[in-house]
Design a protein around this motif. Structure first.
Motif, PDB file in Angstrom:
ATOM      1  N   MET A   1     -14.732 -10.476  -3.340  1.00 33.39           N
ATOM      2  CA  MET A   1     -13.782  -9.620  -4.026  1.00 33.39           C
ATOM      3  C   MET A   1     -14.061  -8.147  -3.751  1.00 33.39           C
ATOM      4  O   MET A   1     -13.141  -7.365  -3.626  1.00 33.39           O
ATOM      5  N   ASN A   2     -15.357  -7.784  -3.664  1.00 30.33           N
ATOM      6  CA  ASN A   2     -15.711  -6.390  -3.388  1.00 30.33           C
ATOM      7  C   ASN A   2     -15.147  -5.936  -2.052  1.00 30.33           C
ATOM      8  O   ASN A   2     -14.604  -4.841  -1.943  1.00 30.33           O
ATOM      9  N   ALA A   3     -15.292  -6.782  -1.034  1.00 35.12           N
ATOM     10  CA  ALA A   3     -14.792  -6.436   0.300  1.00 35.12           C
ATOM     11  C   ALA A   3     -13.278  -6.300   0.276  1.00 35.12           C
ATOM     12  O   ALA A   3     -12.717  -5.402   0.923  1.00 35.12           O
ATOM     13  N   PHE A   4     -12.607  -7.165  -0.468  1.00 38.48           N
ATOM     14  CA  PHE A   4     -11.151  -7.083  -0.563  1.00 38.48           C
ATOM     15  C   PHE A   4     -10.719  -5.766  -1.208  1.00 38.48           C
ATOM     16  O   PHE A   4      -9.849  -5.070  -0.688  1.00 38.48           O
ATOM     17  N   LEU A   5     -11.325  -5.426  -2.348  1.00 40.85           N
ATOM     18  CA  LEU A   5     -10.972  -4.179  -3.033  1.00 40.85           C
ATOM     19  C   LEU A   5     -11.261  -2.957  -2.165  1.00 40.85           C
ATOM     20  O   LEU A   5     -10.450  -2.029  -2.092  1.00 40.85           O
ATOM     21  N   LEU A   6     -12.410  -2.974  -1.499  1.00 38.35           N
ATOM     22  CA  LEU A   6     -12.752  -1.860  -0.623  1.00 38.35           C
ATOM     23  C   LEU A   6     -11.762  -1.764   0.535  1.00 38.35           C
ATOM     24  O   LEU A   6     -11.331  -0.667   0.897  1.00 38.35           O
ATOM     25  N   SER A   7     -11.376  -2.891   1.095  1.00 37.56           N
ATOM     26  CA  SER A   7     -10.397  -2.894   2.193  1.00 37.56           C
ATOM     27  C   SER A   7      -9.053  -2.340   1.744  1.00 37.56           C
ATOM     28  O   SER A   7      -8.437  -1.528   2.450  1.00 37.56           O
ATOM     29  N   VAL A   8      -8.595  -2.751   0.571  1.00 37.12           N
ATOM     30  CA  VAL A   8      -7.323  -2.245   0.053  1.00 37.12           C
ATOM     31  C   VAL A   8      -7.419  -0.747  -0.218  1.00 37.12           C
ATOM     32  O   VAL A   8      -6.498   0.016   0.081  1.00 37.12           O
ATOM     33  N   HIS A   9      -8.544  -0.313  -0.756  1.00 41.83           N
ATOM     34  CA  HIS A   9      -8.764   1.113  -1.032  1.00 41.83           C
ATOM     35  C   HIS A   9      -8.702   1.930   0.261  1.00 41.83           C
ATOM     36  O   HIS A   9      -8.002   2.942   0.327  1.00 41.83           O
ATOM     37  N   VAL A  10      -9.407   1.476   1.286  1.00 40.45           N
ATOM     38  CA  VAL A  10      -9.422   2.207   2.564  1.00 40.45           C
ATOM     39  C   VAL A  10      -8.039   2.167   3.215  1.00 40.45           C
ATOM     40  O   VAL A  10      -7.557   3.195   3.719  1.00 40.45           O
ATOM     41  N   LEU A  11      -7.379   1.020   3.213  1.00 38.95           N
ATOM     42  CA  LEU A  11      -6.025   0.938   3.787  1.00 38.95           C
ATOM     43  C   LEU A  11      -5.046   1.840   3.040  1.00 38.95           C
ATOM     44  O   LEU A  11      -4.214   2.515   3.658  1.00 38.95           O
ATOM     45  N   ALA A  12      -5.136   1.845   1.718  1.00 35.76           N
ATOM     46  CA  ALA A  12      -4.257   2.723   0.936  1.00 35.76           C
ATOM     47  C   ALA A  12      -4.508   4.186   1.286  1.00 35.76           C
ATOM     48  O   ALA A  12      -3.563   4.974   1.416  1.00 35.76           O
ATOM     49  N   ALA A  13      -5.766   4.544   1.458  1.00 38.44           N
ATOM     50  CA  ALA A  13      -6.096   5.929   1.814  1.00 38.44           C
ATOM     51  C   ALA A  13      -5.508   6.293   3.174  1.00 38.44           C
ATOM     52  O   ALA A  13      -4.910   7.356   3.342  1.00 38.44           O
ATOM     53  N   ILE A  14      -5.665   5.403   4.131  1.00 38.02           N
ATOM     54  CA  ILE A  14      -5.153   5.685   5.471  1.00 38.02           C
ATOM     55  C   ILE A  14      -3.631   5.724   5.487  1.00 38.02           C
ATOM     56  O   ILE A  14      -3.024   6.648   6.035  1.00 38.02           O
ATOM     57  N   LEU A  15      -3.008   4.713   4.885  1.00 35.53           N
ATOM     58  CA  LEU A  15      -1.556   4.573   4.972  1.00 35.53           C
ATOM     59  C   LEU A  15      -0.785   5.467   4.000  1.00 35.53           C
ATOM     60  O   LEU A  15       0.403   5.703   4.209  1.00 35.53           O
ATOM     61  N   ALA A  16      -1.428   5.947   2.960  1.00 34.24           N
ATOM     62  CA  ALA A  16      -0.724   6.810   1.996  1.00 34.24           C
ATOM     63  C   ALA A  16      -1.117   8.267   2.135  1.00 34.24           C
ATOM     64  O   ALA A  16      -0.247   9.148   2.209  1.00 34.24           O
ATOM     65  N   ILE A  17      -2.390   8.560   2.187  1.00 33.39           N
ATOM     66  CA  ILE A  17      -2.829   9.954   2.242  1.00 33.39           C
ATOM     67  C   ILE A  17      -2.605  10.545   3.629  1.00 33.39           C
ATOM     68  O   ILE A  17      -2.261  11.720   3.763  1.00 33.39           O
ATOM     69  N   GLY A  18      -2.788   9.733   4.671  1.00 32.93           N
ATOM     70  CA  GLY A  18      -2.559  10.219   6.036  1.00 32.93           C
ATOM     71  C   GLY A  18      -1.167  10.816   6.231  1.00 32.93           C
ATOM     72  O   GLY A  18      -1.033  11.966   6.673  1.00 32.93           O
ATOM     73  N   PRO A  19      -0.106  10.081   5.888  1.00 36.66           N
ATOM     74  CA  PRO A  19       1.240  10.650   6.036  1.00 36.66           C
ATOM     75  C   PRO A  19       1.480  11.890   5.182  1.00 36.66           C
ATOM     76  O   PRO A  19       2.185  12.809   5.605  1.00 36.66           O
ATOM     77  N   VAL A  20       0.893  11.930   3.988  1.00 39.20           N
ATOM     78  CA  VAL A  20       1.038  13.129   3.151  1.00 39.20           C
ATOM     79  C   VAL A  20       0.411  14.322   3.853  1.00 39.20           C
ATOM     80  O   VAL A  20       1.014  15.397   3.943  1.00 39.20           O
ATOM     81  N   ALA A  21      -0.802  14.126   4.360  1.00 34.62           N
ATOM     82  CA  ALA A  21      -1.503  15.217   5.035  1.00 34.62           C
ATOM     83  C   ALA A  21      -0.721  15.712   6.253  1.00 34.62           C
ATOM     84  O   ALA A  21      -0.577  16.921   6.459  1.00 34.62           O
ATOM     85  N   VAL A  22      -0.202  14.795   7.040  1.00 32.93           N
ATOM     86  CA  VAL A  22       0.528  15.186   8.256  1.00 32.93           C
ATOM     87  C   VAL A  22       1.862  15.842   7.912  1.00 32.93           C
ATOM     88  O   VAL A  22       2.187  16.926   8.412  1.00 32.93           O
ATOM     89  N   ALA A  23       2.652  15.204   7.059  1.00 31.82           N
ATOM     90  CA  ALA A  23       3.970  15.748   6.719  1.00 31.82           C
ATOM     91  C   ALA A  23       3.847  17.100   6.025  1.00 31.82           C
ATOM     92  O   ALA A  23       4.601  18.036   6.336  1.00 31.82           O
ATOM     93  N   ALA A  24       2.912  17.218   5.096  1.00 28.05           N
ATOM     94  CA  ALA A  24       2.736  18.494   4.396  1.00 28.05           C
ATOM     95  C   ALA A  24       2.270  19.586   5.355  1.00 28.05           C
ATOM     96  O   ALA A  24       2.675  20.740   5.228  1.00 28.05           O
ATOM     97  N   SER A  25       1.432  19.220   6.327  1.00 25.79           N
ATOM     98  CA  SER A  25       0.961  20.203   7.301  1.00 25.79           C
ATOM     99  C   SER A  25       2.056  20.652   8.252  1.00 25.79           C
ATOM    100  O   SER A  25       2.069  21.800   8.694  1.00 25.79           O
ATOM    101  N   MET A  26       2.971  19.755   8.580  1.00 25.70           N
ATOM    102  CA  MET A  26       4.072  20.093   9.488  1.00 25.70           C
ATOM    103  C   MET A  26       5.169  20.903   8.792  1.00 25.70           C
ATOM    104  O   MET A  26       5.926  21.609   9.444  1.00 25.70           O
ATOM    105  N   PHE A  27       5.254  20.781   7.479  1.00 25.94           N
ATOM    106  CA  PHE A  27       6.355  21.373   6.728  1.00 25.94           C
ATOM    107  C   PHE A  27       6.485  22.888   6.893  1.00 25.94           C
ATOM    108  O   PHE A  27       7.598  23.371   7.154  1.00 25.94           O
TER     109      PHE A  27
END
Length: 149
Positions: free
Chosen positions: A1-27
């Protein structure tokens, strides 16, 4: 379960925060170009929408991070507390400065008085805060899990 939660956390960070950082920087540069050429307004609107939508999805990152931290027993560790403080600061800048500033600029597109574009610095600070959180998540100073450098 720990590996699953950590994987979801890392994927959420990459897939959610990454686009925010890029789009906000391009704006800011896209907004300057759109103020000179109204045909480029759609780009600014899309970047704002991307920033807004992915910011909402980004709320999953600390949720899964806290769940993971609770499961592995590190909620009281200094590196995690500092990461949470930096996350709250980044979210405050995004919600309190970047998104409202983008909205003002999008609303002013095509009007006689375009809004000035002053979002590069707060966006850069937002990105630096997230970079610091990533470093803390990887390095984890004082961590007893043995995963730090």
């Amino acid at each position: 379960m720990n590996a699953f939660l950590l994987s979801v956390h890392v994927l959420a960070a990459i897939l959610a925060i990454g686009p925010v950082a890029v789009a906000a920087s391009m704006f800011p540069s896209a907004a300057r170009l759109a103020s000179d050429d109204p045909k480029k307004a759609a780009t600014v609107q899309i970047l704002h929408r991307t920033t807004r939508v992915y910011a909402v999805l980004g709320a999953l990152v600390p949720v899964f991070g806290l769940a993971t931290g609770a499961r592995i027993g590190v909620l009281g560790n200094a590196w995690l507390i500092v990461s949470l403080v930096l996350t709250v600061a980044a979210a405050g800048i995004l919600v309190g400065v970047v998104l409202p500033g983008q909205k003002r600029i999008v609303d002013a597109l095509g009007s006689d008085r375009p809004a000035p574009v002053r979002l590069a610095m707060p966006t850069g600070i937002f990105n630096l805060l997230w970079a610091a959180v990533v470093v803390l998540m990887i390095y984890r100073p004082g961590s007893t899990t043995g995963v730090g450098l």
